[in-house]
Design a protein around this motif. Sequence first.
Motif, PDB file in Angstrom:
ATOM      1  N   THR A  32       0.815  -1.207   0.000  1.00  0.00           N
ATOM      2  CA  THR A  32       0.000   0.000   0.000  1.00  0.00           C
ATOM      3  C   THR A  32       0.851   1.261   0.000  1.00  0.00           C
ATOM      4  O   THR A  32       0.327   2.348   0.125  1.00  0.00           O
ATOM      5  CB  THR A  32      -0.959   0.006   1.195  1.00  0.00           C
ATOM      6  OG1 THR A  32      -0.215  -0.254   2.375  1.00  0.00           O
ATOM      7  CG2 THR A  32      -2.035  -1.033   1.061  1.00  0.00           C
ATOM      8  N   GLU A  47     -12.402   3.936   3.836  1.00  0.00           N
ATOM      9  CA  GLU A  47     -11.594   3.018   3.049  1.00  0.00           C
ATOM     10  C   GLU A  47     -11.450   1.749   3.884  1.00  0.00           C
ATOM     11  O   GLU A  47     -11.143   1.817   5.061  1.00  0.00           O
ATOM     12  CB  GLU A  47     -10.237   3.654   2.800  1.00  0.00           C
ATOM     13  CG  GLU A  47      -9.445   2.952   1.749  1.00  0.00           C
ATOM     14  CD  GLU A  47      -8.181   3.711   1.405  1.00  0.00           C
ATOM     15  OE1 GLU A  47      -8.214   4.542   0.489  1.00  0.00           O
ATOM     16  OE2 GLU A  47      -7.167   3.478   2.073  1.00  0.00           O
ATOM     17  N   SER A  49      -9.927  -2.218   4.222  1.00  0.00           N
ATOM     18  CA  SER A  49      -8.897  -3.126   3.698  1.00  0.00           C
ATOM     19  C   SER A  49      -9.139  -4.557   4.148  1.00  0.00           C
ATOM     20  O   SER A  49      -9.473  -4.795   5.308  1.00  0.00           O
ATOM     21  CB  SER A  49      -7.516  -2.679   4.178  1.00  0.00           C
ATOM     22  OG  SER A  49      -7.222  -1.419   3.625  1.00  0.00           O
ATOM     23  N   LYS A  89     -10.189  -2.206  -0.495  1.00  0.00           N
ATOM     24  CA  LYS A  89      -8.904  -2.716  -0.984  1.00  0.00           C
ATOM     25  C   LYS A  89      -8.807  -4.164  -0.550  1.00  0.00           C
ATOM     26  O   LYS A  89      -8.858  -4.457   0.636  1.00  0.00           O
ATOM     27  CB  LYS A  89      -7.752  -1.931  -0.382  1.00  0.00           C
ATOM     28  CG  LYS A  89      -7.699  -0.494  -0.842  1.00  0.00           C
ATOM     29  CD  LYS A  89      -6.505   0.186  -0.212  1.00  0.00           C
ATOM     30  CE  LYS A  89      -6.344   1.583  -0.780  1.00  0.00           C
ATOM     31  NZ  LYS A  89      -5.156   2.238  -0.193  1.00  0.00           N
ATOM     32  N   THR A 112     -12.738   1.702 -11.865  1.00  0.00           N
ATOM     33  CA  THR A 112     -11.654   0.781 -11.486  1.00  0.00           C
ATOM     34  C   THR A 112     -11.722  -0.459 -12.350  1.00  0.00           C
ATOM     35  O   THR A 112     -11.629  -1.577 -11.868  1.00  0.00           O
ATOM     36  CB  THR A 112     -11.762   0.341 -10.009  1.00  0.00           C
ATOM     37  OG1 THR A 112     -13.025  -0.311  -9.827  1.00  0.00           O
ATOM     38  CG2 THR A 112     -11.620   1.497  -9.056  1.00  0.00           C
ATOM     39  N   SER A 115      -9.799  -3.747 -11.922  1.00  0.00           N
ATOM     40  CA  SER A 115      -9.895  -4.599 -10.726  1.00  0.00           C
ATOM     41  C   SER A 115     -10.962  -5.675 -10.875  1.00  0.00           C
ATOM     42  O   SER A 115     -11.438  -6.216  -9.890  1.00  0.00           O
ATOM     43  CB  SER A 115     -10.197  -3.749  -9.485  1.00  0.00           C
ATOM     44  OG  SER A 115      -9.012  -3.266  -8.903  1.00  0.00           O
ATOM     45  N   GLN A 135      -8.779  -2.930  -5.922  1.00  0.00           N
ATOM     46  CA  GLN A 135      -9.441  -1.846  -5.209  1.00  0.00           C
ATOM     47  C   GLN A 135     -10.556  -1.291  -6.059  1.00  0.00           C
ATOM     48  O   GLN A 135     -10.434  -1.128  -7.261  1.00  0.00           O
ATOM     49  CB  GLN A 135      -8.476  -0.758  -4.777  1.00  0.00           C
ATOM     50  CG  GLN A 135      -7.608  -0.230  -5.876  1.00  0.00           C
ATOM     51  CD  GLN A 135      -6.752   0.901  -5.354  1.00  0.00           C
ATOM     52  OE1 GLN A 135      -7.166   1.665  -4.505  1.00  0.00           O
ATOM     53  NE2 GLN A 135      -5.549   1.011  -5.867  1.00  0.00           N
TER      54      GLN A 135
END
Length: 634
Positions: A32, A47, A49, A89, A112, A115, A135
């Motif tokens: 990251t 956000e 993860s 993510k 995106t 992805s 992501q």
Amino acid sequence: MRLFAGACSALALCQAVAGVAVDVSASISAATASTRPLVQPDAGCRERSFDLTLSWEDHAPDGFSRKMALVNGQFPGPLIEIDEGDVVKVLVHNTMPYNTTVHFHGIEMADTNWSDGVPGLTQRQIPPGKSFLYQWKATQYGSYWYHAHERGQLDDGLLGPLTIRAKPHRARPFSQIANSTKQLQAMLAAEAASRPLVLSDYRHVTSVDGWAIEIAAGIETPCYDAVLVNGKGRVDCWSAAKRQALLTPTQQALLALGNETSLTAKGCLSANIIGNVLADPSLPKNLSAVPPGIFDVCTPTEHELATIDIARPVSTDAWAAFDVIGAFGLLTGMFAIDGHPLWVYAVDGAYIDPMQVDAIEITNGARYSVLVPVSPLDGNYTIRFASDAAAQSITGFANLVVRNSRSKSHTPIPESTVTPFINDVGTNTSSGVVYFDQAAMQAFPPDADVRNSPVAANRTVVLGIRVAGASYNWALNSTAYPMQLDNDTPLLFQPDPVDEGNNVTLTTYMDEWIDIVFQALSFPMPPHPIHKHGNKMWLLGSGEGVFNYSTVAEALQYIPASFNMETPPKRDTLATPAATTGPAWMVIRYHVTNPGAWFLHCHIQSHLMGGMAVAIQDGIDQWPSVPPYYRNYI
Ligand SMILES: *[C@@H]1O[C@H](CO)[C@@H](O)[C@H](O)[C@H]1NC(C)=O
Ligand SMILES: *[C@@H]1O[C@H](CO)[C@@H](O)[C@H](O)[C@H]1NC(C)=O
Ligand SMILES: *[C@@H]1O[C@H](CO)[C@@H](O)[C@H](O)[C@H]1NC(C)=O
Ligand SMILES: *[C@@H]1O[C@H](CO)[C@@H](O)[C@H](O)[C@H]1NC(C)=O
Ligand SMILES: *[C@@H]1O[C@H](CO)[C@@H](O)[C@H](O)[C@H]1NC(C)=O
Ligand SMILES: *[C@@H]1O[C@H](CO)[C@@H](O)[C@H](O)[C@H]1NC(C)=O
Ligand SMILES: *[C@@H]1O[C@H](CO)[C@@H](O)[C@H](O)[C@H]1NC(C)=O
Ligand SMILES: *[C@@H]1O[C@H](CO)[C@@H](O)[C@H](O)[C@H]1NC(C)=O
Ligand SMILES: *[C@@H]1O[C@H](CO)[C@@H](O)[C@H](O)[C@H]1NC(C)=O
Ligand SMILES: *[C@@H]1O[C@H](CO)[C@@H](O)[C@H](O)[C@H]1NC(C)=O
Ligand SMILES: *[C@@H]1O[C@H](CO)[C@@H](O)[C@H](O)[C@H]1NC(C)=O
Ligand SMILES: [Cu+2]
């Protein structure tokens, strides 16, 4: 299970990912290490993860142990649970001895498009020992799932549920179910705590070995060993008498074509029927290359079934919500919970006007979000899935256990004696049983997009479905998609403005309306659950015979009753009609709003492996640029 939620560091919040491929041993922070944000959460959103470690290990979800794919040591993989507007993510570590990729089924990947997890289209494969960072932003809400998109690896168990909690202010359709404040609050609470019910089919051979058998034998092998609910099940071998009693009319007709009268011990159509009757007899085959365990030998197992516990509040109205996910590699069938009619309130993640039903036909990739009132009494009810695929009769079960939330008792609760809605091949047990009717589903709020679309689409594409060259090589547009393209430079990085002339690439322009006609060219042919990546499709119409028109606008003049142009179902996966006694067709429409390289394919893993796919270059005139992390991966 939530893996690692929220609580992003300030660094993570204001900086995003670039970096390089990292070894599994490298820490997340290495991956990251960041330069600039790629996508931003909505105001007030976060956000999030997640770390997914893929491993290849012995596991026995039905009591039979084989090497299979686990995600963070479990099967199905852990629930990824996020809120609408969040940025996600997902750092995938591949410790398996195989290449892999992970696809987030039904996620539109707005902004995106690198992805989406399709090798050869949007990324390079993740080799053994490497990691890859996906992501994307949760621009949608509802029930989704993630799964491998490398060859037939979904059949190895690489899958898990994904839930996106809708924003609080988003309108819910629950007042169509009940209006009292107490009931509405109870339904909202149930939705906020909705739980996945992951239905999957399990084989005792790996996807790689299974495919090798198909090639050696020259036939498809559509015969599984168990149906699992949340990763648990058992091999249930039916007596010959039961198999005979429950033969469906379609199965009887197919058996008769091969001069046979019964299903195999596993409840399957035999290799002879599949290879010599349903496939072109002139194609080369070697049925002795099929090991007996694939179709014929059934060895029962004892294994625990999944228990879904509901803690029943003592004195208030209560509802429970489930996201039923058809995480199948092949099967299609009927789902029901004994004694519990289901209020279906969302389909493939999107709200609908709720429909009260007793059973739902669930196909590969489909999601149904359902609300059920919780009984005021303790109880133990069977959750059932019964295949209605002609190729195999097979069932899977779990138990829904309702208990007083204050009860400390762990004494078993006897199974309810209520009559099931459906039998073991999904047929109604009484005349009042209501099945979910896709044709009747209505978007909530109403969906004006397709109603306002031009009757004449900008582009009409006809994709003929047939087997090409070998009976396991299914093809859209008559040409099997070459799976070796997995290893090529992803189409997203290198679009082909004039198509490759390979018969398996479609190209569209931004803002066009596209109609695709799927035409079964031979019969008998099973339904094919067709999945489009990047956006949902409207099911405009379907019918028997040959679609004998150049456009929908023309067809509307002759067969208007075959179409629904006002309120068509909108889904990310739509099954073609079975072509039983003649050809059959289906027309879908979509709007090109999301440029990128998207896959359009049959979700049956063996059909996908055989090439039942086309690549779509949507919006080639506004082709995305790909961030260096993705372009330069490996
Ligand atoms: C696709 O991704 C690129 C970033 O690479 C972005 O610029 C573009 O807007 C995306 N397209 C859409 C419609 O999401
Ligand atoms: C709840 O109220 C709305 C608005 O009055 C009405 O349209 C709806 O039918 C009611 N729902 C039920 C279940 O009665
Ligand atoms: C079934 O039997 C009929 C009559 O004996 C024969 O003509 C036909 O070839 C047989 N079909 C298969 C698939 O064996
Ligand atoms: C058919 O398969 C069997 C078992 O794998 C093998 O021994 C035989 O050589 C194969 N026959 C042909 C013609 O390939
Ligand atoms: C529910 O019933 C099943 C089938 O009889 C039984 O195996 C299971 O233990 C029961 N569950 C509970 C919690 O009593
Ligand atoms: C199933 O439903 C159909 C249609 O309502 C009905 O005709 C049939 O009798 C039902 N089957 C049974 C076993 O009741
Ligand atoms: C695995 O992926 C790498 C990189 O794309 C590719 O070179 C290799 O051929 C793949 N291996 C297999 C078995 O597909
Ligand atoms: C495309 O289809 C045509 C007609 O079926 C066929 O002749 C041609 O070989 C196909 N091209 C490829 C690359 O498969
Ligand atoms: C379908 O295949 C034909 C050849 O049979 C080819 O001419 C056509 O371009 C293909 N269509 C698409 C959309 O790829
Ligand atoms: C699509 O067709 C409509 C109606 O014919 C037309 O107005 C529009 O410009 C077309 N869009 C594109 C992108 O060609
Ligand atoms: C095909 O459609 C035309 C009208 O467009 C009609 O005249 C003809 O009979 C149709 N053929 C078949 C086989 O349905
Ligand atoms: Cu298919």
